[in-house]
Design an enzyme around this catalytic site. Structure first.
Site, mmCIF file in Angstrom:
data_model
loop_
_atom_site.group_PDB
_atom_site.id
_atom_site.type_symbol
_atom_site.label_atom_id
_atom_site.label_comp_id
_atom_site.label_asym_id
_atom_site.label_seq_id
_atom_site.Cartn_x
_atom_site.Cartn_y
_atom_site.Cartn_z
ATOM 1 N N GLY A 17 0.808 -1.221 0.000
ATOM 2 C CA GLY A 17 0.000 0.000 0.000
ATOM 3 C C GLY A 17 0.841 1.270 0.000
ATOM 4 O O GLY A 17 1.974 1.280 0.463
ATOM 5 N N ARG A 21 -3.058 7.868 3.934
ATOM 6 C CA ARG A 21 -3.247 8.727 5.097
ATOM 7 C C ARG A 21 -1.925 9.292 5.629
ATOM 8 O O ARG A 21 -1.920 10.206 6.441
ATOM 9 C CB ARG A 21 -3.976 7.943 6.210
ATOM 10 C CG ARG A 21 -5.439 7.696 5.891
ATOM 11 C CD ARG A 21 -6.037 6.607 6.797
ATOM 12 N NE ARG A 21 -5.670 5.256 6.357
ATOM 13 C CZ ARG A 21 -6.020 4.138 6.997
ATOM 14 N NH1 ARG A 21 -6.715 4.209 8.108
ATOM 15 N NH2 ARG A 21 -5.661 2.948 6.533
ATOM 16 N N GLY A 157 -10.917 -3.397 12.097
ATOM 17 C CA GLY A 157 -11.982 -4.335 11.772
ATOM 18 C C GLY A 157 -12.479 -4.950 13.078
ATOM 19 O O GLY A 157 -11.697 -5.294 13.949
ATOM 20 N N ASN A 396 49.005 21.497 21.700
ATOM 21 C CA ASN A 396 48.082 22.518 22.196
ATOM 22 C C ASN A 396 47.713 23.435 21.039
ATOM 23 O O ASN A 396 48.583 24.065 20.430
ATOM 24 C CB ASN A 396 48.717 23.332 23.315
ATOM 25 C CG ASN A 396 47.699 24.313 23.876
ATOM 26 O OD1 ASN A 396 46.835 23.956 24.648
ATOM 27 N ND2 ASN A 396 47.775 25.563 23.426
ATOM 28 N N ARG A 464 53.672 36.895 10.563
ATOM 29 C CA ARG A 464 52.803 38.062 10.655
ATOM 30 C C ARG A 464 53.699 39.289 10.586
ATOM 31 O O ARG A 464 54.912 39.203 10.782
ATOM 32 C CB ARG A 464 52.004 38.056 11.955
ATOM 33 C CG ARG A 464 52.837 37.908 13.227
ATOM 34 C CD ARG A 464 52.031 38.243 14.456
ATOM 35 N NE ARG A 464 52.223 37.357 15.575
ATOM 36 C CZ ARG A 464 53.091 37.569 16.579
ATOM 37 N NH1 ARG A 464 53.887 38.623 16.557
ATOM 38 N NH2 ARG A 464 53.173 36.721 17.576
HETATM 39 C C1 UD1 Z 1 -6.501 -3.776 8.139
HETATM 40 C C2 UD1 Z 1 -7.663 -4.774 8.320
HETATM 41 C C3 UD1 Z 1 -8.429 -4.427 9.580
HETATM 42 C C4 UD1 Z 1 -7.482 -4.439 10.772
HETATM 43 C C5 UD1 Z 1 -6.295 -3.524 10.543
HETATM 44 C C6 UD1 Z 1 -5.302 -3.720 11.660
HETATM 45 C C7 UD1 Z 1 -8.437 -5.476 6.093
HETATM 46 C C8 UD1 Z 1 -9.455 -5.297 5.030
HETATM 47 N N1 UD1 Z 1 -8.550 -4.691 7.161
HETATM 48 O O1 UD1 Z 1 -7.066 -2.480 7.946
HETATM 49 O O2 UD1 Z 1 -9.458 -5.368 9.781
HETATM 50 O O3 UD1 Z 1 -8.176 -4.048 11.944
HETATM 51 O O4 UD1 Z 1 -5.646 -3.842 9.275
HETATM 52 O O5 UD1 Z 1 -4.102 -3.094 11.447
HETATM 53 O O6 UD1 Z 1 -7.600 -6.332 5.968
HETATM 54 N N2 UD1 Z 1 -1.841 -3.704 1.680
HETATM 55 C C9 UD1 Z 1 -1.350 -4.286 0.544
HETATM 56 N N3 UD1 Z 1 -2.112 -4.264 -0.602
HETATM 57 C C10 UD1 Z 1 -3.335 -3.702 -0.652
HETATM 58 C C11 UD1 Z 1 -3.840 -3.112 0.533
HETATM 59 C C12 UD1 Z 1 -3.074 -3.123 1.675
HETATM 60 O O7 UD1 Z 1 -0.239 -4.817 0.529
HETATM 61 O O8 UD1 Z 1 -3.953 -3.744 -1.723
HETATM 62 C C13 UD1 Z 1 -1.007 -3.714 2.886
HETATM 63 C C14 UD1 Z 1 -0.671 -2.322 3.361
HETATM 64 O O9 UD1 Z 1 0.545 -1.876 2.786
HETATM 65 C C15 UD1 Z 1 -0.562 -2.482 4.870
HETATM 66 C C16 UD1 Z 1 -1.442 -3.668 5.178
HETATM 67 O O10 UD1 Z 1 -1.714 -4.309 3.947
HETATM 68 O O11 UD1 Z 1 0.766 -2.776 5.278
HETATM 69 C C17 UD1 Z 1 -2.757 -3.238 5.825
HETATM 70 O O12 UD1 Z 1 -3.417 -2.330 4.971
HETATM 71 P P1 UD1 Z 1 -4.175 -1.048 5.523
HETATM 72 O O13 UD1 Z 1 -4.716 -0.293 4.384
HETATM 73 O O14 UD1 Z 1 -3.322 -0.339 6.492
HETATM 74 O O15 UD1 Z 1 -5.392 -1.755 6.286
HETATM 75 P P2 UD1 Z 1 -6.219 -1.178 7.494
HETATM 76 O O16 UD1 Z 1 -7.198 -0.190 7.011
HETATM 77 O O17 UD1 Z 1 -5.326 -0.777 8.595
HETATM 78 CA CA CA Z 2 -3.180 -0.482 8.841
#
Ligand code: UD1
Ligand code: CA
Length: 480
Positions: A17, A21, A157, A396, A464
């Site tokens: 990801g 944010r 979640g 020194n 000097r």
């Molecule tokens: C996710 C969980 C949520 C949990 C929370 C805890 C899901 C749908 N939700 O939400 O239930 O409470 O983590 O931390 O799983 N990532 C990818 N590819 C993607 C999307 C995300 O590799 O297409 C990776 C991101 O880089 C990240 C991780 O997955 O490291 C979690 O993704 P993020 O978008 O942070 O999920 P949350 O909204 O935190």
């Molecule tokens: Ca997360």
């Protein structure tokens, strides 16, 4: 060819990801706390608990950067790490599917390894948590789910159970939750252990009918429950372990928590830390028993502080070795340098990279060193610049000395020229040496001299103008 032993688990880290944010172009997992990227903190836990595991990191946004950082880290060089490319970020379930459909996933399936899933943005995971997640499955388990009760579950979640405490039915994301579901305190942390065959089967059947139009990995829980498969639930207590990093504020909070853990560990190792809430120490720093650290100090990177050393207020050290019983006074900044035993540095000294301060030497206020070696018992007490210099022992250096190391020319491909000041030299105040130049052993240099030629050993150099006093001239000038 990838090989996975049945005994060693497979680990899948989700790191594709962007982290919208975070409001930053840097991939989220490369943001740092405690001097290391978020992803490194997770990889370290995996390395410490399951060094032989076959690890896949799902990368997408900024993947070249993420891969380069991991591959460049010597500390992970003995781990088996594959990178799986998720070309479009279509959700955590999609990311996991990309991995299971990859050659890495094929090998995992063939080996029947259980798959531990960790998100890339939970840097505070404890070793204990990873160990318990990796405990062998019960005979009928399809998956293990980690849950945690949080006072404020916002953003996570929620775990939906039958009744209030019956078996787990599904996970509902905050964005899809009803008002009543939002009140549930038990949350999912994105940490699971899956039986590989079930995982792949269920991932291939995921739907994206939800508020975000994404494939949710969380939906594998409903898939398991719906198929009457056994879900082993690990309820985790220390909520801090699961602190996620989704925005800069959470990054700061996680950084503070990590720092508190590190400072506590250092303190319990016998180091006197005057103000723990105002001391920053990277996890990679080593401080020996008996050292003292004053408020506002920042110790970073591969810094090592030996026993008995005193780190004064607001001192910043990065990759610095501080010798036994050395004292670094207020406001000193040093990088990639070595400070010898019993040396005194500061207040407000600046040691730029590749500087070396010898045993019991003294570097005083407003002294800057760059690629300078200062011999034992030598004193550079005030207001000086020494760059590309080699200074012997028992020298020194008076106040306001400057090595003129750059004359705008390039000689033999080098821009900066060396200054050599041999043992026992006495350099008067307000002198300059124009490099390349050598001042021989035991020589004296008179105050206010600009030395442009070598000075032989035991000589007195005066460079000097001779003083002229003109009687009465001042009165005449005043009269005008
Ligand atoms: C996710 C969980 C949520 C949990 C929370 C805890 C899901 C749908 N939700 O939400 O239930 O409470 O983590 O931390 O799983 N990532 C990818 N590819 C993607 C999307 C995300 O590799 O297409 C990776 C991101 O880089 C990240 C991780 O997955 O490291 C979690 O993704 P993020 O978008 O942070 O999920 P949350 O909204 O935190
Ligand atoms: Ca997360």
């Amino acid at each position: 060819m990838l090989k996975t032993k049945a005994s060693s688990p497979a680990v899948l880290i989700l790191a594709a990801g962007l982290g919208k944010r975070m409001r930053s172009p840097l991939p989220k997992v490369l943001h740092e706390i405690g001097g290391s990227p978020l992803l490194f903190h997770i990889l370290r836990k995996v390395r410490d608990v399951a060094p032989d595991s076959s690890v896949a990191v799902v990368v997408g946004y900024g993947r070249e950067q993420v891969e380069a950082r991991v591959r460049g880290a010597e500390e992970f060089s003995r781990m088996k790490i594959s990178f799986v490319h998720q070309t479009e970020q279509r959700g955590t379930g999609h990311a996991a599917r990309c991995a299971m459909d990859s050659p890495w996933g094929e090998a995992v399936l063939k080996a029947k390894s259980p798959v531990l899933v960790l998100p890339g943005d939970l840097p505070l995971l404890s070793q204990e948590l990873v160990t318990q997640m990796l405990a062998p499955f019960g005979r009928t388990d399809a998956m293990r789910l980690l849950t945690c009760a949080l006072p404020d579950p916002t953003g996570y979640g929620r775990i939906v159970r039958r009744g209030t405490s019956g078996p787990v039915l599904r996970i509902v994301e905050e964005k899809d939750a009803t008002e009543r579901e939002k009140e549930l305190r038990e949350v999912a942390a994105s940490i699971y252990l899956f039986q590989a065959a079930f995982m792949r089967y269920a991932l291939q059947r995921l739907k994206n009918k939800n508020a975000q139009g994404e494939y949710y990995l969380t939906d594998l829980v409903a898939a398991a429950a719906g198929a009457k498969k056994r879900i082993d639930v690990l309820k985790w207590k220390p909520a801090d372990d699961l602190r996620g990093v989704n925005d800069p504020w959470e990054l700061a909070l996680a950084g503070r928590l990590l720092n508190e853990r590190t400072v506590r560990r250092v303190s319990l190792g016998g180091v006197k830390i005057i103000d723990p809430s105002n001391t920053w120490i990277d996890g990679t720093v080593r401080v020996e028993e008996g050292a003292v650290i004053h408020p506002g100090a920042i110790l970073a990177g591969a810094t090592v502080v030996a026993a008995g050393a005193v780190i004064g207020p607001r001192v910043v050290l990065k990759d610095v070795t501080v010798g036994k019983d050395a004292t670094i006074k207020t406001g000193t900044v040093a990088e990639a340098s070595v400070i010898g035993e019993k040396a005194q540095v500061g207040p407000y000294a600046h040691l730029r990279p590749e500087s070396l301060v010898g045993e019991a030497a003294k570097i005083g206020n407003f002294v800057e060193l760059k690629k300078a070696r200062i011999g034992a018992h030598t004193s550079v007490a005030h207001l000086s610049y020494l760059g590309d210099a080699e200074v012997g022992r028992d020298v020194n250096i008076g106040c306001g000395f400057v090595t003129c190391n750059f004359d705008g020319r390039i000689i033999d491909g080098k821009r900066k020229h060396r200054t050599i000041i041999e043992d026992e030299v006495f350099m008067g105040s307000d002198c300059q040496t124009v490099a390349p130049v050598r001042v021989g052993r035991g020589a004296y240099v008179a105050s206010g001299s600009t030395i442009t030629e070598d000075v032989e050993s035991e000589a007195l150099a005066i460079a000097r103008c001779r003083q002229v006093n003109k009687p009465g001239v001042a009165r005449r000038l005043r009269g005008k």
